[in-house]
Structures are given as C-alpha cells and as structure tokens.
Scaffold this active site. Structure first.
Site, PDB file in Angstrom:
ATOM      1  N   GLY A  68       0.814  -1.215   0.000  1.00 20.20           N
ATOM      2  CA  GLY A  68       0.000   0.000   0.000  1.00 20.20           C
ATOM      3  C   GLY A  68       0.843   1.259   0.000  1.00 20.20           C
ATOM      4  CG  ASN A 115       7.109   3.737  -2.631  1.00 18.97           C
ATOM      5  OD1 ASN A 115       6.681   2.666  -3.006  1.00 18.97           O
ATOM      6  ND2 ASN A 115       6.334   4.660  -2.079  1.00 18.97           N
ATOM      7  CG  ASP A 129       6.643   3.819  -7.084  1.00 20.70           C
ATOM      8  OD1 ASP A 129       6.715   3.374  -5.929  1.00 20.70           O
ATOM      9  OD2 ASP A 129       5.841   3.391  -7.922  1.00 20.70           O
ATOM     10  CG  ASN A 185       8.098  -3.685 -10.991  1.00 22.24           C
ATOM     11  OD1 ASN A 185       7.486  -4.110 -10.029  1.00 22.24           O
ATOM     12  ND2 ASN A 185       7.990  -2.434 -11.398  1.00 22.24           N
ATOM     13  CD1 TRP A 186       5.715  -7.026  -9.795  1.00 20.99           C
ATOM     14  CD2 TRP A 186       6.076  -9.215  -9.525  1.00 20.99           C
ATOM     15  NE1 TRP A 186       4.903  -7.704 -10.666  1.00 20.99           N
ATOM     16  CE2 TRP A 186       5.102  -9.050 -10.529  1.00 20.99           C
ATOM     17  CE3 TRP A 186       6.474 -10.513  -9.188  1.00 20.99           C
ATOM     18  CZ2 TRP A 186       4.510 -10.121 -11.196  1.00 20.99           C
ATOM     19  CZ3 TRP A 186       5.882 -11.586  -9.845  1.00 20.99           C
ATOM     20  CH2 TRP A 186       4.918 -11.379 -10.840  1.00 20.99           C
TER      21      TRP A 186
END
Lengths: 533, 245
Positions: free
Chosen positions: A189, A258, A301, A387-388
C-alpha cells in the site's frame, strides 16, 4: 570458481500432502516447496532431465485455466492474472490470484480444490505472490488485510487473522515465508503516508509474534535521516516481496519499498531510512541485524524489494557469504550477508539519475533528476530497471540473471507546497526496451545481454536456472524461452496466449521433470515425452 | 510499487481501489458545510489543508479520521480531546466528516494531476537553435510541424517530442534462394518475423540460419536522443515549438 552449496529446502515424500518442516533445511531436490523454491532465492534447480541437448523436444503436457467464478477474482469480474509462483509439494501445485487459492494435480493440471476468500472488504486486487506451506497447513494473504490458514489436503479454512488496517489503505499481497515456527508476512500500500512493517505469526494460531517497522525509532541515530518524527512515522517502506533466509546466520533478508510521499520529497529531506533498504532481521526476535540502502531519498517509486539472492562465492579471492540484488533503480549490489558491507555496486542497465557512488557503495541521487513542476527526463521509468518478478542465480555459471528494461519517462511534481502528502506527482509517457542481463557477480559487469526483439516495454516474468544448463525466461512476445545460460542464445520457446506473468518453476514426479509457467489466467506445464527422457 | 497496476493490468478495474470497498461516500454539499465548520473551529491548529501545524496534528494522516464513518470516530474524539469544540451538533460532525474524508480521498488520488503541468519554462530562442542543429534534417517548422502548437497543449508537445507515437516500421527479409521481401513489420521475436507488403499480403518466416532481417525504425533517432537531451534542451525545444502556432 568454487561455490559453497547453500542449504535450502526439500520435501519428504509423505503419503499425505504434508510438508515436513524439518525437511525445509535440506537441499532443493525434486520439488518446489516455497516461493523461491528454496530459502536462498536463487531459483536454481539441480534437476537436469530437461537439458540443453534435449530442450528442443520440450512439449506441452497440460494447461490449467484458473476460473475464479466470481466477480471478486482479483479482477472485478475480469480475467484473473496469475502472478504467484506455484508451490509443488508431493505432486500438488498450490497457487493464487487475489482472494483465491487453487490446488491442482502437478502431473495433469487437473483441479483438486479451490478456495475463495468470500466477501472481501476491499483493498487493491492487483496481484498476489502465492502461498507458504508448513506441515499440513497453507498460508496466504488477502487484499483486505488477512492472513488465512487452510488445510493443505482440502482447502478448508482453519483460521484467519488481520495483519493490516484496510482503513489506512494498507492491503496484503505477499506470499508468506515459513521459517521454523514463524510465518513471515509483509504488507502493501502506498496511496497514503503510512509506515511499512513486516510481521511474524504463530503457524498454529496466527497470533502475532513480532512486528518490525521499516523506520527507526525516535532517538535512533538513523532517525536523523528524516527531518522530523512525523515524517518518519508516515514514511512508507512497504514489504512487498517474500524474504530469503540463511539458516546458519539465522537471518531473514528482504527489501523495503518507496518512501512516502512517493514523488514529492520536499518534506522528507534526508536518506529516509529504512525505506528502499535491504534488511537483515533475526526471525526469532524481529531485531535488526544490518541494513543497506540502494536508493537513498528516492523520489521515483523505485522500491528496493527485489529478491535478495543468497549464495556463497569469492570476491577478490576471498570466500564470502554473499547477498545480491538487482534493484528497481537499475543498479546491482553485492553485499556480505553477515555484515551488510557493500562489495560490488554497478549499473545493470544504463541510468541517468545518480551523480556518483559513495564510499558505502550507494548510488547518490542527482538532485537535478528529482521530479519537477515542468518535468524531468529520468531513466529508468517508474516501472524500473526490474520490478517484482524474481531473478535467478546459477552457481555453475556464477551469473546473476535479471529480466530487465531500459526505460525513460518524465517525472512531474504536482504538489509544490511545503508539506506534500500521498504521491504529489507522477511520471508520464515513456519509451523502453527489454533485455535479459547476465551479470558477473564478482565484478558487476554484464557478461552477456540478450535484447528481446520487437515490442518495447518491460517484461513482467521471473527467471529459472537449472542444472540442465538452461535459463528459462519470458520475453515480451508471449513466449516462454529457454536460453543457454553461458551465452544467452535462445534454444527453445513455446508461444503462450499472453505474456508470462510469474516466475517459472520446475519439479520432478515419477521420473518426469516438468517446467511450469503462468501467462494471464493459465498455468502451462511442459515435459519431455518418454522417448526424449 | 502499485504503478504496476497501470503498466500491467488487463483493465483498470483489475486494480479495484485502495482502502475498504465500503467507504464513506462524499456528499459535496456536506463537505462544503463541513469546510465552513473546519475554517471556524479547526484551521488554526490543524492548518488550511488539515495537514497539521505545530499546534495540532495532521488530520489526513490521522487514524481516527481514516477509521471514521460519518462521525462515528470523530464525534467521540472531539468529546475526549482537550481544547476541542465539544458542542458541535451531530449534523456538524457529519459535515466535518465529509470534509475530512474529501481531503483523504484527494490525497490518495494526487498521483493524478489536477491540472496540466506548466512546461513552458524554457528559452524559445535556445530551442530554435537546438532545432536548427539537430532536428532540421527530418522536421520543418513550416512543413510537418507548421501550426503544431495549435494542435497540442504544451505538456502534450513535450511528451510527443520525447516519445513520439509509434509509426510503421519498415522491414526487409532476405531468405536464401528467394528474392527479398519488404514491407511493414507485423511482429518479430527471436523465432519468427512477419510483415505485410505494399500489396497488403502477409508474409512470415522462421528466423533460422540464412534468414536475414533488416529493420528500419523511423523513430530510432528519437530514441537515441533520450540519451542526449538535457532537461534544458527539452524545455527550450518545447518553448520553441509553442511558437509554431
């Protein structure tokens, strides 16, 4: 080069679905019993039935299309996307999309059971990384902030417990990691300025054992990396991706997300610890052992949550216990995982945001590349150099593999008051090209780079290395590809109906090795036919 | 992290929404009334945007406010906290709840611009100079770019300058023993290449030994420029393009 083999998982072949917790410390054998296959995060399997000499004959064995059967199936009535890495335990695959878990036959792809977390109270349904398993029990997180335990054999719910506050705009998406009697959970979140944390829960009851916030305590020396306590306590740093674990050092490793506000960093001057850090914690106490921050004071981010991969090797002639991460900011880091000391720092894709590397091995942000009211051209873009999706490390080649992107976008600041909150800006537009990078961990240099032809844009699939001298990856054109890990030459591919969306896995049953990958709503299982084995 | 939502989701609704699904709907009229109450009694300590001052905490970040439903948490908190207005009517508390919820929702959505960014900060003369040196080979202020500023807002000009819309990519495939075939690239990966020729016919090849592929992307120079532009170059160029009304 000699590698010390890193102790990991295996599965005892119990007659029941049970995964013996005591077996988790054995070397990875024929199964795939946790998110990364083993505790190390290498995504390297010793299986070699499918190998460079016969991979051209690898063929589809089965397809399973996940049908959640409700309008809350991770997609509000739309097609679900499997971003989870399936676990393979005693012939059964367990995987998720948000609010849903499936068990399917790992030999045939036929369904065994399906569990739906009904009456979800909300939360982002963007993705779920999968499940954790210990003993007879399965654990997964729901978007509306619950940790749920199911019976492995039939998917019946045992208990659920709240792990975050939906009202504060947290949600949950991480695959829990089981370390002995700890179920390690993360939270997600970043819409509002809320603090990140990681928790440990009792596997039998779900009771909270400890929580570690991703910020220092007021008064700690690291608290000086924030301008004030309020900014620090609302500074973000979510724990989006499953941990790795070193049983000898008894440390878990994970990255943090982030800082908040995400883009507008005016009211959080400083390095903003422990956001965008690689963290080492004691899993029994939740106490911090060390940290290393790949992105001090990030305003783009670029979560540093990518899997911290553990292996043993040599740096400048000295044997060390190592940790490596290809981070979203486009930089590659090798650390001593006992101390957190930086050993190698290098770009794995060309970037334009750092002005130098400091004595701690951190890229230092160039203030000129912070978001501006009139826009600033930054590389990588918000999607990042990676990324992930999980990377892979092959101990035979000594190469760390990252499915990467070189990307540009313009970062704009929308909120210019003295105390921006939330995001306060964003990036926009962009151009990118995708490539598979093979990184020499000893130098940080690119050994080979394979640019994916055609469509630009990032890839959102993970990697798998095997002792069959193969590297499996998803490209940008809906292919599952097997490459030569030494040279990067494509050796085999299968066209899927969508781009790959998870990390591929491999396992062996009845003398047959399978490779399984997800694309959109479907799992694809591949194997050699009997003549080729 | 959730930027992935925009990058990867099959549809926007895949991303659902942050926070609880059953959330307090904001009544704009009630929020406007609540704002008046806020300005009268709360602004001195909690600030004009409800983001706090040295005298009072940030209410957008307040757990009490985030958990509040039509005053359910706000009302009791006002009664309990020292130096707070304790005689607000229930209707006033509900209005205040709408106002504060509006502030929360605004903050949770402020990754989206409420107005286009002002990107006209460059020097048009310097932009013209750059254009003459680097862009004239392909573009003309009186040709393809004539009147461009009348077609696009400045922020869109900036985006199109950096990231032009994709154009058809020319490709020629030479296979051993066959005449070369040229056309517009349809698809290419490591294993196949396909094109559509000038007559509209579709052709495809396996990318095996003896099959050569030559691609000419008309935007390749634009992609190279991403490594060459300074931010000043970009702003100057946009300022110059904005003069091409």
């Amino acid at each position: 080069m000699k590698f010390v083999f890193f102790a990991v998982f295996s599965v005892s072949l119990f007659a029941q679905a049970r995964l013996d917790p005591a077996a988790l410390l054995q070397p990875l054998a024929s199964s795939w019993p946790t998110y990364n296959g083993d505790y190390s995060g290498r995504r390297y399997s010793a299986l070699s039935q499918i190998n460079a000499s016969n991979v051209s004959s690898l063929a589809l064995a089965w397809v399973y299309r996940a049908n959640p059967g409700s309008d809350q199936a991770g997609g509000g009535g739309n097609v679900p996307v499997i971003k989870s890495t399936p676990l393979e335990i005693n012939g059964v695959l367990y995987f998720t999309v948000p609010d849903h878990v499936w068990a399917i036959d790992a030999r045939s792809g036929r369904p065994i059971w399906h569990y739906e977390w009904k009456n979800s109270k909300g939360g982002w349904h963007i993705g779920n990384r999968g499940v954790g398993v210990s003993g007879n029990w399965l654990y997964f997180e729901t978007p509306d902030c619950n940790l749920v335990s199911l019976n492995l054999k039939d998917g019946k719910e045992r208990w659920h417990t709240e792990i975050c506050d939906l009202d504060q705009f947290y949600y949950a998406s991480v695959a829990p990691v089981i370390v002995r009697n700890h179920v390690i959970t993360g939270v997600s979140g970043d819409d509002l300025d809320i603090p990140g944390y990681i928790e440990s829960h009792d596997p039998a009851t779900g009771a909270l054992q400890w929580r570690w916030y991703t910020h220092p305590e007021p008064g700690d020396p690291e608290a000086q990396s924030w301008p004030n306590v309020e900014a620090m306590l609302h500074g973000g740093g979510m724990t989006w991706v499953p941990s790795t674990y070193d049983p000898e050092l008894n440390l878990i490793y994970f990255g943090t997300g982030n800082p908040q506000p995400v883009i507008a960093g005016k009211a959080r001057k400083g390095d903003n610890l422990y956001t965008e850090c690689i963290i080492a914690l004691n899993p029994d106490t939740g106490k911090l052992k060390w940290y290393f921050q790949p992105s001090p004071h990030d305003t783009h981010d670029w979560d540093a949550v990518q899997t911290p991969v553990l292996f043993d090797g040599e740096i400048k002639g000295e044997k060390r216990k190592l940790l490596a991460q290809a981070s979203r900011n486009g930089w590659f880091f090798v650390l001593d995982r006992a101390t957190g000391k930086s050993l190698v720092t290098s770009e794995f894709v060309k970037t334009n945001w750092a002005k130098e590397v400091n004595e701690k091995g951190q890229p230092v942000p160039n203030p000129r590349k912070e978001p501006k009211l009139d826009g600033v051209l930054v590389s990588p873009d918000q999607g990042g150099g990676v990324n992930w999706p999980p990377p892979s490390f092959n101990p035979e080649t000594g190469l760390f593999y990252a499915n990467a992107a070189r990307a540009f976008s313009v970062y704009y600041l929308y909120e210019d008051d003295d105390k921006p909150e939330g995001w306060g800006g964003n990036d926009r537009g962009g151009w990118s090209e995708a490539m598979l990078q093979a990184i020499d961990y000893q130098t940080g240099k690119i050994r080979w780079s394979h640019k994916w032809p055609g469509n630009g844009g990032g890839v959102r699939s993970g990697l798998l290395s095997t002792a069959g001298k193969l590297l499996f990856a998803g490209d940008t054109n809906q292919n599952l590809v097997a490459l030569d890990p030494e040279q990067g030459t494509p050796l085999w591919h299968a066209g899927l109906h969508a781009q790959m969306t998870n990390g591929p896995i491999t396992y062996e049953l009845d003398g047959v090795q399978y490779v399984v990958a997800a694309a959109g709503d479907s799992l694809y299982g591949f194997a050699l036919n009997s003549a080729q084995r | 992290m959730r930027a992935l939502c925009l990058l990867f989701a099959i549809s926007a609704s895949l991303c659902a929404q942050p926070g609880p699904r059953a959330r307090q709907p904001i009544d704009p009229a009630a929020a406007a009334r609540g704002k008046k109450t806020y300005l009268q009694y709360c602004i001195n300590c909690h600030g004009s945007l409800a983001q706090g001052t040295e005298q009072g905490p940030d209410l957008v970040r307040s757990v009490v406010v985030l958990r509040d439903k039509l005053g359910s948490a706000l009302g009791p908190a006002l009664q309990k906290l020292p130096n707070h207005k304790t005689d607000l009517t229930q209707a006033q508390i509900v209005d205040l709840s709408h106002f504060l919820r509006d502030r929360v929702e605004y903050t949770a959505m402020n990754r989206h611009a409420s107005r286009p960014p002002n990107v006209l900060t460059g020097n048009a003369a310097a932009g013209k100079e750059y254009f003459s040196a680097k862009c004239n080979e392909c573009h003309s202020p009186t040709g393809d770019l004539a009147g461009i500023a009348g077609k696009f807002q400045p922020d869109e000009l900036q985006q199109r300058l950096l990231f032009p819309r994709r154009k058809p990519i020319a490709v020629t495939v030479r296979a051993l023993g066959a005449p070369p075939v040229s056309g517009t690239l349809e698809r290419i990966d490591d294993f196949t290449v396909s094109l559509r020729d000038a007559g509209g016919e579709f052709h495809s090849w396996k990318r095996v030994a003896g099959v050569e592929v030559e691609i000419k992307d008309p935007l390749s120079r634009h992609h190279e420029l991403l490594d060459e532009f300074t931010d000043a170059d970009i702003h100057n160029l946009v300022a110059y393009l904005e003069t091409l009304k």
